[in-house]
Structures are given as structure tokens and as C-alpha cells.
Scaffold this motif. Sequence first.
Motif, PDB file in Angstrom:
ATOM      1  N   ASN A 185       9.005  -5.338   1.200  1.00  0.00           N
ATOM      2  CA  ASN A 185       7.547  -5.275   1.133  1.00  0.00           C
ATOM      3  C   ASN A 185       6.974  -4.364   2.214  1.00  0.00           C
ATOM      4  N   ASP A 188       7.595  -0.744   1.242  1.00  0.00           N
ATOM      5  CA  ASP A 188       6.666  -0.326   0.185  1.00  0.00           C
ATOM      6  C   ASP A 188       5.268  -0.054   0.752  1.00  0.00           C
ATOM      7  N   GLU A 189       4.794  -0.931   1.632  1.00  0.00           N
ATOM      8  CA  GLU A 189       3.467  -0.744   2.222  1.00  0.00           C
ATOM      9  C   GLU A 189       3.400   0.540   3.042  1.00  0.00           C
ATOM     10  N   CYS A 191       5.326   3.251   2.700  1.00  0.00           N
ATOM     11  CA  CYS A 191       5.444   4.422   1.833  1.00  0.00           C
ATOM     12  C   CYS A 191       4.139   4.706   1.088  1.00  0.00           C
ATOM     13  N   GLN A 192       3.444   3.646   0.666  1.00  0.00           N
ATOM     14  CA  GLN A 192       2.170   3.835  -0.018  1.00  0.00           C
ATOM     15  C   GLN A 192       1.099   4.349   0.944  1.00  0.00           C
ATOM     16  N   ALA A 193       1.081   3.793   2.137  1.00  0.00           N
ATOM     17  CA  ALA A 193       0.065   4.205   3.118  1.00  0.00           C
ATOM     18  C   ALA A 193       0.271   5.641   3.574  1.00  0.00           C
ATOM     19  N   GLU A 194       1.549   6.042   3.718  1.00  0.00           N
ATOM     20  CA  GLU A 194       1.866   7.380   4.222  1.00  0.00           C
ATOM     21  C   GLU A 194       2.135   8.398   3.113  1.00  0.00           C
ATOM     22  N   ILE A 195       2.055   7.934   1.859  1.00  0.00           N
ATOM     23  CA  ILE A 195       2.302   8.782   0.683  1.00  0.00           C
ATOM     24  C   ILE A 195       3.659   9.497   0.833  1.00  0.00           C
ATOM     25  N   GLU A 198       9.102   9.780  -3.388  1.00  0.00           N
ATOM     26  CA  GLU A 198      10.103   8.783  -3.773  1.00  0.00           C
ATOM     27  C   GLU A 198      11.484   9.113  -3.223  1.00  0.00           C
ATOM     28  N   GLN A 201      11.847   8.084   0.490  1.00  0.00           N
ATOM     29  CA  GLN A 201      11.500   6.723   0.907  1.00  0.00           C
ATOM     30  C   GLN A 201      12.712   5.970   1.442  1.00  0.00           C
TER      31      GLN A 201
END
Length: 346
Positions: A185, A188-189, A191-195, A198, A201
Motif C-alpha cells: 500500500n 502504491d501511494e 508511486c501515485q503521488a510521484e507519478i 510502471e 515502480q
Amino acid sequence: MAQHTRIFLFGDQTYDFVPKLRELLPVKDNPILTVFLDQAHYVVRAQMILSLPPKEHKAARTANLSQMLQKYSDGELNPAFQTALACICQLGCFIRQFGEFGKPYPRPEDTYVLGLCTGSLAAAAVSSCCSLSELLPAAVRTVLMAFRLGLCVVDMRNRMEPPSRDISQEWSIVVSDLEPKAASNAIDEFCQAEIIPETMQPWITATAAKATTISGPPSVLRRMMESSGFAGFKSRSIPIFVPSHTCHLFTIDDVKAILETTSSNDWTGYTAKIPVISSANGKLAWVGSFRALMERALSDCLLEPLRWDKIEEEFPQLLQSRGTDHIIIHPIATNAEKALAISIKK
């Protein structure tokens, strides 16, 4: 099945194999060991010439294994050599141990083998033989597989993030007291925040009872550990310098490409004998041949996370189901024997 059982535990690349391999080099009273070390150096050198760019393989040329080990120690060789040399050390230690006069080769009825990550290659070779003379050609072939595996992951590293002197080069971090689900988790957080793309990651490469190992490009790992999701957790880098254990970077085609460069005739006559415990699930790896064991080992290294938590859960249950009341652990280039012993005693 005999009540007294033993397991040979082959370690991964976090173990500093250099001192043990240096101890093997001057041994003169073990003919099979001497031949193995010479032939192992030869096949790595030959594959190096075929696979590395001319400038790199010329710089890596060595006359013997001692020179190759010294160049590795001096930081002059890429991580593919780490994989091969670690494998040489493991198989060399095994051959030295059972090359002593009167010491019989381990028997399938009272022996298991378990390899952690790249140690699974050595475990596959030992499992598929019943004597040192039979093991010798299988061991040399295994060293070649280990080097090809190293070349595969180094190629992926270079495409993702070539080495840089500006940042640490370790591709793996052990985070204490972080459960796999919470780690996933937090990744994932981040990677989403820092764009994070894939392919760049981070991913979980190993799980244990009190720690989770996370791997990824060094520059991304550094940023991730500074993010809020990992605040307050103790972590340490480990000497892994390439990507591995993830199906989002590697596929079964990579495994087949490593295997297909060896003639099918070279695998003929070898069948799985000593039971192998998989490092991916802690269960018996039911396969019938040396080639199938090697394919399983390569798949575990490239595609599957190392599940130490599953090993600690499943292996003691297997021993109990078979009525084993005493087991001897033989560590080969690893410090993980204490953790395995504790899990067995629970």
C-alpha cells in the motif's frame, strides 16, 4: 523415512562469498574440486567473450579464477560475475565437503535441499546427482546458467537505470516491522503521488516474519524511503545490484532464453533425486529432471518473490507430517540457518 534428516541450505547474494571462495582456491587434495574450479572459470570466460561488448570483455579477461575473483573484489566486474562467482563458491564448498575420503553423497531418503534466490541453482544441481563425479559436469553447467542469469538481469538494470557514481547502487532495501500488505500500500501511494512509470515502480522481492524487502531503481528507492508511507520504519540497504523477483519486468521467455543456449543433450541423464524445497512457497518442488529443476530455479529468481515466511511455515509442517524428530542444517554460503532452526523448533 529415516528419523534423522538433514537439509542443505544454499544462500543468496547478500552473503559475502569472497572469503570462502578464496579458501577453496589453494586446495590441492581434492581433484574434483580442482577440476570444477578450472572448468567453471573457463565457461564463464568463454560466455563473457560471447556476450559482453569487446571493450568490456577485454577489461575482464583473466588467466584463472583467482584473478577473476580479485577483479570482482576490486569492483572491476559487473554484477553478472557476482551471480556466477557466488554459484561457484556454493558448489565448490559442497564438493569440498563431500570430497573427503569416505564421506558418502547425500541420500534422497533422508535429505532435502533449499536454495534462497540464486542459491536455488546450486540446489538444483546437487539434487540431480548421486555422486561427485556425476555432479562435476552438472555443476559446471549450473555456473554457466548462473552467469547467463546474471547477464539477463544486468541487461534489464542497464535499460532501467544504468549505474551512477552520484547515488548508491543497491537495488534492494530491507524494511523492519513492515508487513507485506502495508508495504504494498505504501509503495502504491508513493508511486501515485510521484507519478512513477510502471516499469520503474518498486516491488516486493522478499517477505519474512519481521521484515519486507523492497527492490527498485536506486534513485526511486531513495525517494520512496523519504516519503511519508515509510516514515518511522528502520531500513537498510543490502548488496543486491540488479533487479529480480518480479514478473512485471521478466517473463518465462527470459527463463527459456537462458536455458535454450544449452544443448538438450547436456541435460540428458539427470533426474531429480534429492527433494527440493521451493523458496517461492516453502513446499516441495515436484519436478522430474535437472532441466525442470533449473527452469523452476530460474523462474523463482526472476519471477517470484522469496517467501521466507512461507518456508518457515511449510517446511516444519512437512517434517512433522513425515515423522522427523531431528534435523541437521548444513548452511552453504549463508547466515540464514539460525532463522530456519528457530522455525523448526516452534
